[in-house]
Scaffold this motif. Structure first.
Motif, PDB file in Angstrom:
ATOM      1  N   THR A 132       0.836  -1.193   0.000  1.00 38.11           N
ATOM      2  CA  THR A 132       0.000   0.000   0.000  1.00 38.11           C
ATOM      3  C   THR A 132       0.875   1.249   0.000  1.00 38.11           C
ATOM      4  OG1 THR A 132      -1.695  -1.173   1.260  1.00 38.11           O
ATOM      5  CG2 THR A 132      -1.847   1.220   1.213  1.00 38.11           C
ATOM      6  N   PHE A 133       0.502   2.211  -0.845  1.00 43.48           N
ATOM      7  CA  PHE A 133       1.185   3.497  -0.907  1.00 43.48           C
ATOM      8  C   PHE A 133       0.148   4.599  -0.853  1.00 43.48           C
ATOM      9  CE2 PHE A 133       4.094   0.751  -3.263  1.00 43.48           C
ATOM     10  CZ  PHE A 133       5.326   1.107  -2.749  1.00 43.48           C
ATOM     11  N   GLU A 134       0.478   5.685  -0.181  1.00 44.19           N
ATOM     12  CA  GLU A 134      -0.320   6.892  -0.326  1.00 44.19           C
ATOM     13  C   GLU A 134      -0.021   7.449  -1.709  1.00 44.19           C
ATOM     14  OE1 GLU A 134      -0.112   9.787   2.747  1.00 44.19           O
ATOM     15  OE2 GLU A 134      -0.383   8.303   4.344  1.00 44.19           O
ATOM     16  N   VAL A 135      -1.008   8.052  -2.334  1.00 42.10           N
ATOM     17  CA  VAL A 135      -0.843   8.570  -3.695  1.00 42.10           C
ATOM     18  C   VAL A 135       0.327   9.544  -3.763  1.00 42.10           C
ATOM     19  CG1 VAL A 135      -1.924   9.908  -5.542  1.00 42.10           C
ATOM     20  CG2 VAL A 135      -3.261   8.194  -4.310  1.00 42.10           C
ATOM     21  N   GLU A 136       0.398  10.460  -2.827  1.00 41.95           N
ATOM     22  CA  GLU A 136       1.475  11.456  -2.849  1.00 41.95           C
ATOM     23  C   GLU A 136       2.840  10.805  -2.614  1.00 41.95           C
ATOM     24  OE1 GLU A 136       1.115  14.502  -4.006  1.00 41.95           O
ATOM     25  OE2 GLU A 136      -0.982  13.937  -4.274  1.00 41.95           O
ATOM     26  N   TYR A 191       0.837  15.496 -13.211  1.00 45.00           N
ATOM     27  CA  TYR A 191      -0.449  14.833 -12.996  1.00 45.00           C
ATOM     28  C   TYR A 191      -1.148  15.284 -11.714  1.00 45.00           C
ATOM     29  CZ  TYR A 191       1.984  11.876 -16.321  1.00 45.00           C
ATOM     30  OH  TYR A 191       2.700  11.422 -17.397  1.00 45.00           O
ATOM     31  N   PRO A 192      -1.515  16.556 -11.644  1.00 47.21           N
ATOM     32  CA  PRO A 192      -2.200  17.046 -10.443  1.00 47.21           C
ATOM     33  C   PRO A 192      -3.560  16.370 -10.242  1.00 47.21           C
ATOM     34  CG  PRO A 192      -2.189  18.718 -12.154  1.00 47.21           C
ATOM     35  CD  PRO A 192      -1.327  17.600 -12.637  1.00 47.21           C
ATOM     36  N   LEU A 193      -4.179  15.899 -11.327  1.00 46.99           N
ATOM     37  CA  LEU A 193      -5.445  15.187 -11.206  1.00 46.99           C
ATOM     38  C   LEU A 193      -5.180  13.690 -11.124  1.00 46.99           C
ATOM     39  CD1 LEU A 193      -7.563  17.078 -13.893  1.00 46.99           C
ATOM     40  CD2 LEU A 193      -7.561  17.425 -11.411  1.00 46.99           C
ATOM     41  N   TYR A 194      -5.801  13.046 -10.150  1.00 45.29           N
ATOM     42  CA  TYR A 194      -5.582  11.618  -9.963  1.00 45.29           C
ATOM     43  C   TYR A 194      -5.952  10.827 -11.218  1.00 45.29           C
ATOM     44  CZ  TYR A 194      -6.033   6.829  -8.525  1.00 45.29           C
ATOM     45  OH  TYR A 194      -5.909   5.459  -8.477  1.00 45.29           O
ATOM     46  N   GLY A 195      -7.004  11.209 -11.912  1.00 51.60           N
ATOM     47  CA  GLY A 195      -7.424  10.496 -13.116  1.00 51.60           C
ATOM     48  C   GLY A 195      -6.337  10.445 -14.173  1.00 51.60           C
ATOM     49  N   SER A 196      -5.596  11.519 -14.333  1.00 53.23           N
ATOM     50  CA  SER A 196      -4.479  11.545 -15.275  1.00 53.23           C
ATOM     51  C   SER A 196      -3.352  10.639 -14.810  1.00 53.23           C
ATOM     52  CB  SER A 196      -3.949  12.967 -15.436  1.00 53.23           C
ATOM     53  OG  SER A 196      -4.931  13.798 -15.967  1.00 53.23           O
ATOM     54  N   PHE A 197      -3.040  10.679 -13.529  1.00 52.30           N
ATOM     55  CA  PHE A 197      -2.001   9.822 -12.955  1.00 52.30           C
ATOM     56  C   PHE A 197      -2.369   8.350 -13.150  1.00 52.30           C
ATOM     57  CE2 PHE A 197      -0.378   7.570  -9.135  1.00 52.30           C
ATOM     58  CZ  PHE A 197       0.985   7.679  -9.395  1.00 52.30           C
ATOM     59  N   VAL A 213       0.080   6.676 -15.788  1.00 53.88           N
ATOM     60  CA  VAL A 213       1.156   6.028 -15.047  1.00 53.88           C
ATOM     61  C   VAL A 213       0.743   4.628 -14.594  1.00 53.88           C
ATOM     62  CG1 VAL A 213       2.674   6.187 -13.032  1.00 53.88           C
ATOM     63  CG2 VAL A 213       2.084   8.254 -14.308  1.00 53.88           C
ATOM     64  N   LEU A 214      -0.304   4.541 -13.788  1.00 51.76           N
ATOM     65  CA  LEU A 214      -0.681   3.247 -13.212  1.00 51.76           C
ATOM     66  C   LEU A 214      -1.124   2.241 -14.276  1.00 51.76           C
ATOM     67  CD1 LEU A 214      -2.628   4.413 -10.038  1.00 51.76           C
ATOM     68  CD2 LEU A 214      -0.243   3.668 -10.197  1.00 51.76           C
ATOM     69  N   ASN A 215      -2.071   2.634 -15.116  1.00 56.03           N
ATOM     70  CA  ASN A 215      -2.564   1.697 -16.126  1.00 56.03           C
ATOM     71  C   ASN A 215      -1.518   1.379 -17.183  1.00 56.03           C
ATOM     72  OD1 ASN A 215      -5.068   1.291 -14.915  1.00 56.03           O
ATOM     73  ND2 ASN A 215      -5.993   3.005 -16.003  1.00 56.03           N
TER      74      ASN A 215
END
Length: 91
Positions: free
Chosen positions: A5-9, A21-27, A31-33
């Motif tokens: 588990t990681f905190e997003v920040e 990527y200030p918006l989580y959806g962009s991140f 990045v993740l997908n």
């Protein structure tokens, strides 16, 4: 294989993406997908993730489920694909 588990920040800091990527959806999309798809194609591991919310709207943490990637093709694992050889040399 495991969970982490990681905190997003914290994850953004580890990846040196604090200012991107200030918006989580962009991140998530870029990045993740993308990492998820690349690992499936090029590695013997893969992961899924769960978004852990703070309140009802914002994702605070990400829980990664890391697994073996048993679905890799021979070509992806670096082995040659005999079906791809040139067969035009036959008389």
């Amino acid at each position: 294989m495991g969970k982490r588990t990681f905190e997003v920040e914290e994850l953004k800091q580890i990846l040196d993406l604090e200012d991107k990527y200030p918006l989580y959806g962009s991140f998530k999309a870029r990045v993740l997908n993308k990492a998820k798809d690349d690992l499936i194609k090029h590695s013997d591991i893969k992961f899924d993730f769960e978004e852990l919310f703070e309140g009802t709207r914002s994702v605070k943490k990400i829980l990664f489920h890391i697994k073996k990637n048993n679905g890799r093709s021979e070509m992806d694992s670096g082995k040659e694909n005999p079906a791809a050889e040139d067969t035009n040399d036959a008389p």
